[in-house]
Design an enzyme around this catalytic site. Structure first.
Site, mmCIF file in Angstrom:
data_model
loop_
_atom_site.group_PDB
_atom_site.id
_atom_site.type_symbol
_atom_site.label_atom_id
_atom_site.label_comp_id
_atom_site.label_asym_id
_atom_site.label_seq_id
_atom_site.Cartn_x
_atom_site.Cartn_y
_atom_site.Cartn_z
ATOM 1 N N PRO A 6 38.946 40.992 43.290
ATOM 2 C CA PRO A 6 38.545 41.464 41.955
ATOM 3 C C PRO A 6 38.442 40.273 41.014
ATOM 4 O O PRO A 6 39.226 39.327 41.112
ATOM 5 C CB PRO A 6 39.680 42.409 41.553
ATOM 6 C CG PRO A 6 40.844 42.001 42.385
ATOM 7 C CD PRO A 6 40.290 41.455 43.665
ATOM 8 N N LYS A 7 37.476 40.309 40.143
ATOM 9 C CA LYS A 7 37.324 39.245 39.141
ATOM 10 C C LYS A 7 38.192 39.620 37.934
ATOM 11 O O LYS A 7 37.774 40.374 37.056
ATOM 12 C CB LYS A 7 35.861 39.078 38.742
ATOM 13 C CG LYS A 7 35.587 37.851 37.893
ATOM 14 C CD LYS A 7 34.091 37.671 37.656
ATOM 15 C CE LYS A 7 33.822 36.413 36.841
ATOM 16 N NZ LYS A 7 34.390 36.503 35.481
ATOM 17 N N VAL A 8 39.401 39.100 37.936
ATOM 18 C CA VAL A 8 40.370 39.445 36.902
ATOM 19 C C VAL A 8 39.873 38.945 35.548
ATOM 20 O O VAL A 8 39.441 37.789 35.409
ATOM 21 C CB VAL A 8 41.745 38.845 37.236
ATOM 22 C CG1 VAL A 8 42.754 39.201 36.151
ATOM 23 C CG2 VAL A 8 42.225 39.350 38.591
#
Length: 555
Positions: free
Chosen positions: A123-125
């Site tokens: 996931p692209k935090v």
């Protein structure tokens, strides 16, 4: 020739948001300079002060728009293009903080995956990037991303964040790159959006003093160990052993595009402890840290679907409804949100339009309310050349204006007819605004009830109306004469749905005072005054006599 080449490049680029504007070089210079200044203001607030003045996706689209304009007008001023020019700080990064190429669509993602192997997905935090430097296991420095080469010294505040270990069990020097994020409970990105999480972290880390309760709210997701092991499996295992379990938990091997689409959708719609703005695709193998570039070839981002989209206002129009209400409408360069094509937007009222000061050429952000209704979120920036817009005079339009199609009254007149024939009025099949407009254009509607005298032979002469349709329209017109007084009053716009006794006629209703109307169940003081005014309006008196003449009961 330069413009043609630039336009060709724009059309081939996934970042191109629209065709080139039809500006001359002078206006192009002005518009590019104005947008660049706006972006610089946002950059300065974010990188220097930790303030996010605009949503991330609006910022990204605005910067893409600047790139498009610069391609369209290569002769325009191209200075200060790097958003991080003023973002550097006093501390150099031991290893460059890279950015990520943003893959524009599914085909771009599929192509990127097809050309690589041994892939992973994370996931692209949505937080703020940081470099952590450990010497002999001890935290020595925490450096903000800055311009990628250098950043601000966050060490003092980082030592107060429990998620940032003061000591590691790993011997030697360790350089970690990751994302400081705001902790969220059961956060569903698709439903909740970014909730300002990135700005909260940036603001907290920029403070002179960081309180313990705020520090507790900050988490850390380590997404790389530049001087660590190269195989992703080994890297994740050793990160987990150092206490960074989320790195392993949220890093998954990636087989193909379908799997990438699954995890992007899953993380978008399932609860997570942080906000995200997409997924990161990355190879297990990467070059030595000293060769890292601003945009690495071994990693890319696939952003979540846009919740807000930036587009250009092409025109401001005004629709006048049956009751005289004026509604400003924005005609937009078409955009898509949640697979819906949006090209028109209502601003609701003249007051809101004036407050927003929206003109053609302005760039606005559009969002979906309740996932269904497009609405204006904000004016992102304004064109340097303000096109004049003249709004209708609200004093001219009201509940008793435009009973005839006099100049300036066509819209309200057609709206009256559409209401009259609709299900809330007489319920005449086959008649809508388009049909009434055709009859008006043919010169057959000098007043609101002229259609009652039209026969099939006359209707058949109207362009677009054939013999069969003319017969159906004539039958609908004949049916209207048989409608009850109550339905006719609703069709004419009586301002309250009141049940009438059979013996009641126009004369009885017109003789009622405001007090008598207020005695009717469901009718308050304001509605009572409106009802009295309705029956006393001179325009309605004339229509009443016309209806009585053609045999409509009750008039």
């Amino acid at each position: 020739m330069q413009r043609l080449i630039a336009l060709s490049l724009c059309l081939l680029s996934p970042l191109c948001l629209a065709a080139c504007p039809t500006w001359d070089n002078r206006q192009a210079q002005q518009e590019i300079r104005s947008l660049r200044q706006q972006l610089n203001q946002w950059d300065e607030a974010y990188h220097r002060n930790g303030q996010s003045l605009v949503d991330d996706e609006i910022y990204d689209q605005s910067r893409d728009r600047l790139h498009d304009w610069q391609r369209c007008f290569p002769a325009a001023d191209q200075s200060q293009q790097d958003p991080l020019d003023a973002a550097g700080g006093p501390l150099p990064h031991p290893v460059r903080q890279t950015g990520l190429v943003k893959l524009a669509d599914e085909q771009s993602v599929a192509d990127w995956i097809e050309r690589r192997d041994n892939l992973w997905i994370q996931p692209k935090v949505d937080g703020v990037a940081v470099t952590l430097v450990y010497r002999n296991g001890q935290l020595q420095q925490a450096i903000s991303r800055g311009d990628g080469n250098s950043g601000q010294d966050w060490t003092t505040n980082a030592r107060l964040v429990p998620a940032v270990p003061a000591r590691l069990t790993e011997p030697g020097d360790v350089i970690l790159q990751g994302e400081l994020y705001w902790r969220l409970e059961q956060h569903v990105q698709a439903a909740d959006g970014g909730v300002g999480a990135r700005s909260r972290v940036a603001g907290a880390m920029a403070r002179t003093q960081l309180s313990s309760d705020v520090a507790e709210q900050i988490g850390l997701f380590v997404w790389d160990w530049p001087n660590g092991p190269e195989p992703m499996t080994a890297l994740l295992e050793r990160l987990a052993a150092m206490g960074f379990a989320d790195s392993k938990r949220f890093s998954l091997p990636l087989r193909d595009f379908e799997q990438a689409r699954h995890w992007r959708e899953y993380w978008y719609r399932q609860p997570l402890p942080f906000a995200t703005d997409g997924v990161v695709l990355r190879q297990s193998q990467r070059p030595p840290a000293e060769r890292w570039q601003a945009e690495p070839h071994w990693a890319a981002a696939w952003k979540h679907p846009l919740r807000k989209v930036v587009t250009e206002v092409r025109a401001v129009e005004f629709r006048i409804g049956r009751t005289g209400r004026i509604t400003p409408m924005l005609q937009l360069a078409p955009v898509y949100l949640d697979d819906r094509r949006i090209r028109t937007l209502s601003l609701g009222s003249l007051g809101r339009w004036r407050a927003l000061d929206v003109h053609p050429g302005d760039q606005v952000a559009v969002a979906l309310a309740g996932q269904t209704i497009a609405q204006l979120d904000s004016v992102v920036w304004r064109s340097t050349e303000r096109a004049q817009v003249v709004a209708p005079d609200p004093a001219r339009y009201h509940a008793h204006s435009c009973w005839q199609p006099t100049p300036g009254c066509e819209q309200q007149f057609i709206a009256r007819l559409a209401w009259l024939s609709g299900k809330q009025g007489l319920g005449l099949s086959g008649l809508g605004a388009g049909s009434w407009q055709a009859l008006l254009d043919a010169g057959l509607l000098p007043d609101l009830l002229a259609w009652l005298e039209l026969d099939a032979a006359t209707l058949q002469q109207v362009p677009g109306i054939g013999e069969e349709r003319a017969g159906k329209l004539a039958a609908s017109f004949a049916l209207a004469r048989e409608r009850s007084l109550e339905r006719w009053l609703r069709a004419l716009g009586m301002p309250a749905a009141v049940s009438l006794a059979e013996e009641v006629d126009w004369n009885v209703l017109a003789a009622r005072s405001a007090a008598q109307w207020q005695a009717v169940p469901g009718v308050g003081p304001e509605r009572a005054r409106q009802l009295q005014a309705f029956f006393q309006a001179p325009e309605l008196q004339a229509l009443r006599y016309r209806l009585r003449a053609v045999g409509v009961s009750g008039f």
